[in-house]
Design a protein around this motif. Structure first.
Motif, PDB file in Angstrom:
ATOM      1  N   SER A 108      14.853  24.533 -17.409  1.00  0.00           N
ATOM      2  CA  SER A 108      14.908  25.876 -16.826  1.00  0.00           C
ATOM      3  C   SER A 108      13.560  26.594 -16.941  1.00  0.00           C
ATOM      4  N   ARG A 109      12.667  26.034 -17.747  1.00  0.00           N
ATOM      5  CA  ARG A 109      11.336  26.615 -17.922  1.00  0.00           C
ATOM      6  C   ARG A 109      10.389  26.017 -16.892  1.00  0.00           C
ATOM      7  N   LEU A 110       9.985  26.840 -15.931  1.00  0.00           N
ATOM      8  CA  LEU A 110       9.135  26.359 -14.852  1.00  0.00           C
ATOM      9  C   LEU A 110       7.727  26.088 -15.345  1.00  0.00           C
ATOM     10  N   ARG A 111       7.195  24.935 -14.949  1.00  0.00           N
ATOM     11  CA  ARG A 111       5.817  24.568 -15.276  1.00  0.00           C
ATOM     12  C   ARG A 111       5.138  24.103 -13.994  1.00  0.00           C
ATOM     13  N   GLY A 112       3.918  24.552 -13.795  1.00  0.00           N
ATOM     14  CA  GLY A 112       3.221  24.254 -12.556  1.00  0.00           C
ATOM     15  C   GLY A 112       2.343  23.028 -12.627  1.00  0.00           C
ATOM     16  N   GLY A 113       1.882  22.594 -11.459  1.00  0.00           N
ATOM     17  CA  GLY A 113       0.945  21.489 -11.377  1.00  0.00           C
ATOM     18  C   GLY A 113      -0.284  21.922 -10.613  1.00  0.00           C
ATOM     19  N   SER A 114      -0.669  23.200 -10.790  1.00  0.00           N
ATOM     20  CA  SER A 114      -1.755  23.777 -10.014  1.00  0.00           C
ATOM     21  C   SER A 114      -3.115  23.236 -10.429  1.00  0.00           C
ATOM     22  N   THR A 115      -3.964  23.044  -9.452  1.00  0.00           N
ATOM     23  CA  THR A 115      -5.340  22.642  -9.697  1.00  0.00           C
ATOM     24  C   THR A 115      -6.192  23.880  -9.976  1.00  0.00           C
ATOM     25  N   ILE A 116      -7.428  23.653 -10.368  1.00  0.00           N
ATOM     26  CA  ILE A 116      -8.355  24.773 -10.549  1.00  0.00           C
ATOM     27  C   ILE A 116      -8.547  25.510  -9.233  1.00  0.00           C
ATOM     28  N   SER A 117      -8.585  24.784  -8.137  1.00  0.00           N
ATOM     29  CA  SER A 117      -8.735  25.421  -6.825  1.00  0.00           C
ATOM     30  C   SER A 117      -7.568  26.347  -6.538  1.00  0.00           C
ATOM     31  N   GLN A 118      -6.336  25.895  -6.801  1.00  0.00           N
ATOM     32  CA  GLN A 118      -5.159  26.722  -6.565  1.00  0.00           C
ATOM     33  C   GLN A 118      -5.162  27.947  -7.479  1.00  0.00           C
ATOM     34  N   GLN A 119      -5.526  27.757  -8.731  1.00  0.00           N
ATOM     35  CA  GLN A 119      -5.570  28.881  -9.659  1.00  0.00           C
ATOM     36  C   GLN A 119      -6.611  29.905  -9.230  1.00  0.00           C
ATOM     37  N   THR A 120      -7.741  29.429  -8.726  1.00  0.00           N
ATOM     38  CA  THR A 120      -8.790  30.333  -8.254  1.00  0.00           C
ATOM     39  C   THR A 120      -8.314  31.131  -7.056  1.00  0.00           C
ATOM     40  N   ALA A 121      -7.673  30.447  -6.100  1.00  0.00           N
ATOM     41  CA  ALA A 121      -7.142  31.125  -4.914  1.00  0.00           C
ATOM     42  C   ALA A 121      -6.146  32.203  -5.323  1.00  0.00           C
ATOM     43  N   LYS A 122      -5.251  31.861  -6.250  1.00  0.00           N
ATOM     44  CA  LYS A 122      -4.257  32.830  -6.725  1.00  0.00           C
ATOM     45  C   LYS A 122      -4.924  34.008  -7.423  1.00  0.00           C
ATOM     46  N   PHE A 146      -6.860  26.087   0.828  1.00  0.00           N
ATOM     47  CA  PHE A 146      -7.477  25.379   1.950  1.00  0.00           C
ATOM     48  C   PHE A 146      -8.792  26.055   2.344  1.00  0.00           C
ATOM     49  N   LEU A 147      -8.780  27.379   2.415  1.00  0.00           N
ATOM     50  CA  LEU A 147      -9.982  28.111   2.828  1.00  0.00           C
ATOM     51  C   LEU A 147     -11.126  27.926   1.841  1.00  0.00           C
ATOM     52  N   ILE A 148     -10.874  28.109   0.551  1.00  0.00           N
ATOM     53  CA  ILE A 148     -11.987  28.044  -0.397  1.00  0.00           C
ATOM     54  C   ILE A 148     -12.515  26.618  -0.546  1.00  0.00           C
ATOM     55  N   GLU A 149     -11.649  25.632  -0.407  1.00  0.00           N
ATOM     56  CA  GLU A 149     -12.117  24.249  -0.462  1.00  0.00           C
ATOM     57  C   GLU A 149     -13.078  23.949   0.681  1.00  0.00           C
ATOM     58  N   HIS A 150     -12.809  24.510   1.864  1.00  0.00           N
ATOM     59  CA  HIS A 150     -13.621  24.195   3.042  1.00  0.00           C
ATOM     60  C   HIS A 150     -14.781  25.166   3.263  1.00  0.00           C
ATOM     61  N   ILE A 151     -14.685  26.367   2.692  1.00  0.00           N
ATOM     62  CA  ILE A 151     -15.748  27.359   2.904  1.00  0.00           C
ATOM     63  C   ILE A 151     -16.646  27.479   1.672  1.00  0.00           C
ATOM     64  N   TRP A 152     -16.072  27.464   0.485  1.00  0.00           N
ATOM     65  CA  TRP A 152     -16.865  27.634  -0.735  1.00  0.00           C
ATOM     66  C   TRP A 152     -17.468  26.327  -1.233  1.00  0.00           C
ATOM     67  N   GLY A 153     -16.659  25.300  -1.319  1.00  0.00           N
ATOM     68  CA  GLY A 153     -17.096  24.066  -1.960  1.00  0.00           C
ATOM     69  C   GLY A 153     -16.814  24.120  -3.458  1.00  0.00           C
ATOM     70  N   LYS A 154     -16.939  22.968  -4.111  1.00  0.00           N
ATOM     71  CA  LYS A 154     -16.519  22.829  -5.504  1.00  0.00           C
ATOM     72  C   LYS A 154     -17.331  23.682  -6.487  1.00  0.00           C
ATOM     73  N   ARG A 155     -18.634  23.724  -6.306  1.00  0.00           N
ATOM     74  CA  ARG A 155     -19.457  24.474  -7.263  1.00  0.00           C
ATOM     75  C   ARG A 155     -19.092  25.958  -7.249  1.00  0.00           C
ATOM     76  N   ARG A 156     -18.926  26.527  -6.055  1.00  0.00           N
ATOM     77  CA  ARG A 156     -18.587  27.938  -5.973  1.00  0.00           C
ATOM     78  C   ARG A 156     -17.173  28.196  -6.503  1.00  0.00           C
ATOM     79  N   ILE A 157     -16.243  27.286  -6.237  1.00  0.00           N
ATOM     80  CA  ILE A 157     -14.888  27.442  -6.772  1.00  0.00           C
ATOM     81  C   ILE A 157     -14.942  27.500  -8.290  1.00  0.00           C
ATOM     82  N   MET A 158     -15.683  26.605  -8.900  1.00  0.00           N
ATOM     83  CA  MET A 158     -15.800  26.604 -10.364  1.00  0.00           C
ATOM     84  C   MET A 158     -16.445  27.886 -10.864  1.00  0.00           C
ATOM     85  N   GLU A 159     -17.494  28.323 -10.193  1.00  0.00           N
ATOM     86  CA  GLU A 159     -18.182  29.542 -10.606  1.00  0.00           C
ATOM     87  C   GLU A 159     -17.238  30.738 -10.574  1.00  0.00           C
ATOM     88  N   VAL A 160     -16.488  30.875  -9.491  1.00  0.00           N
ATOM     89  CA  VAL A 160     -15.557  32.000  -9.376  1.00  0.00           C
ATOM     90  C   VAL A 160     -14.441  31.886 -10.409  1.00  0.00           C
TER      91      VAL A 160
END
Length: 241
Positions: A108-122, A146-160
């Protein structure tokens, strides 16, 4: 395309379904334009504030810091602790999502499988939420990931990510967290310091960074060990090309 942004209105004799469709179509167009526009803007401009920060009853302390002034140990630690496939996926880790679904079906305890990209978007564009709002957010999260993966790229996602993630009560970003816990800049984080911050990220209001005990201490030690693997196998290579 220009006609979608004009202030014209549907005819007064149009049916209800047509009028609802007319408004829905324009809401969608405006949403797409604003979301893409903000994503492009934040590729170059520091994110000034997030909804999570504004809604935090403890207020918020933050200090935007370029990735070049954040110790590489911190990047290795969050990849080791949060998303080992950060450099190889396109925003979503299918295997982690499937495992999360299986776990949630048994508990009953929800646990996510979010990536760093998903967490950043959220963290940047959406809200935390619970209940039905969580499911509404998840749909939008897919779009912004989807947007940040294609517009920012990995380095910017990590930075943010390292600048907006909650690192303690009323504390956001690793620079503010490092100053709070260790009284020095994020530019010189040791492997164990970075690992302890990373260990607290999933529950920063409950997990201690300074003198942690129990699970947090054990998890931090595991992350510190895995950080060496991240560096040795260049699992952070997409950030430092």
């Amino acid at each position: 395309m220009r006609r979608f942004f004009t202030p014209s209105r549907p005819r007064s004799d149009a049916g209800l379904a047509f009028r609802l469709g007319w408004w829905l179509g324009r809401l969608i167009i405006w949403f797409l334009a604003i979301s893409v526009g903000l994503t492009v803007l934040y590729k170059w401009v520091p994110v000034p504030v997030t909804l999570t920060m504004v809604m935090d009853p403890n207020g918020f302390d933050k200090s935007w810091t370029p990735l070049s002034r954040i110790d590489r140990n911190m990047v290795s630690a969050v990849i080791a602790g949060e998303d080992a496939k950060f450099c190889s996926h396109a925003g979503f880790d299918r295997e982690a999502i499937e495992k999360a679904i299986e776990r949630n079906a048994r508990s009953s305890r929800l646990r996510g499988g979010s990536t760093i990209s998903q967490q950043t978007a959220k963290n940047v564009f959406l809200w935390q939420g619970a209940g039905w709002t969580r499911y509404a957010r998840k749909g939008l999260e897919v779009w912004f990931t989807f947007l940040i993966e294609h517009i920012w790229g990995k380095r910017r996602i990590m930075e943010v990510y390292l600048n907006v993630a909650e690192t303690g009560i009323g504390t956001y970003g690793v620079e503010a967290g490092t100053q709070r816990y260790f009284n020095h800049s994020a530019a010189r984080l040791s492997k164990i310091e970075a690992a302890r911050i990373a260990a607290a990220l999933p529950a920063p209001k409950r997990r201690e960074v300074n003198d942690p005990s129990g699970f947090t201490r054990r998890h931090g030690n595991v992350i510190a060990a895995r950080s060496g693997v991240v560096r040795n196998e260049a699992l952070d290579g997409c950030v430092y090309r």
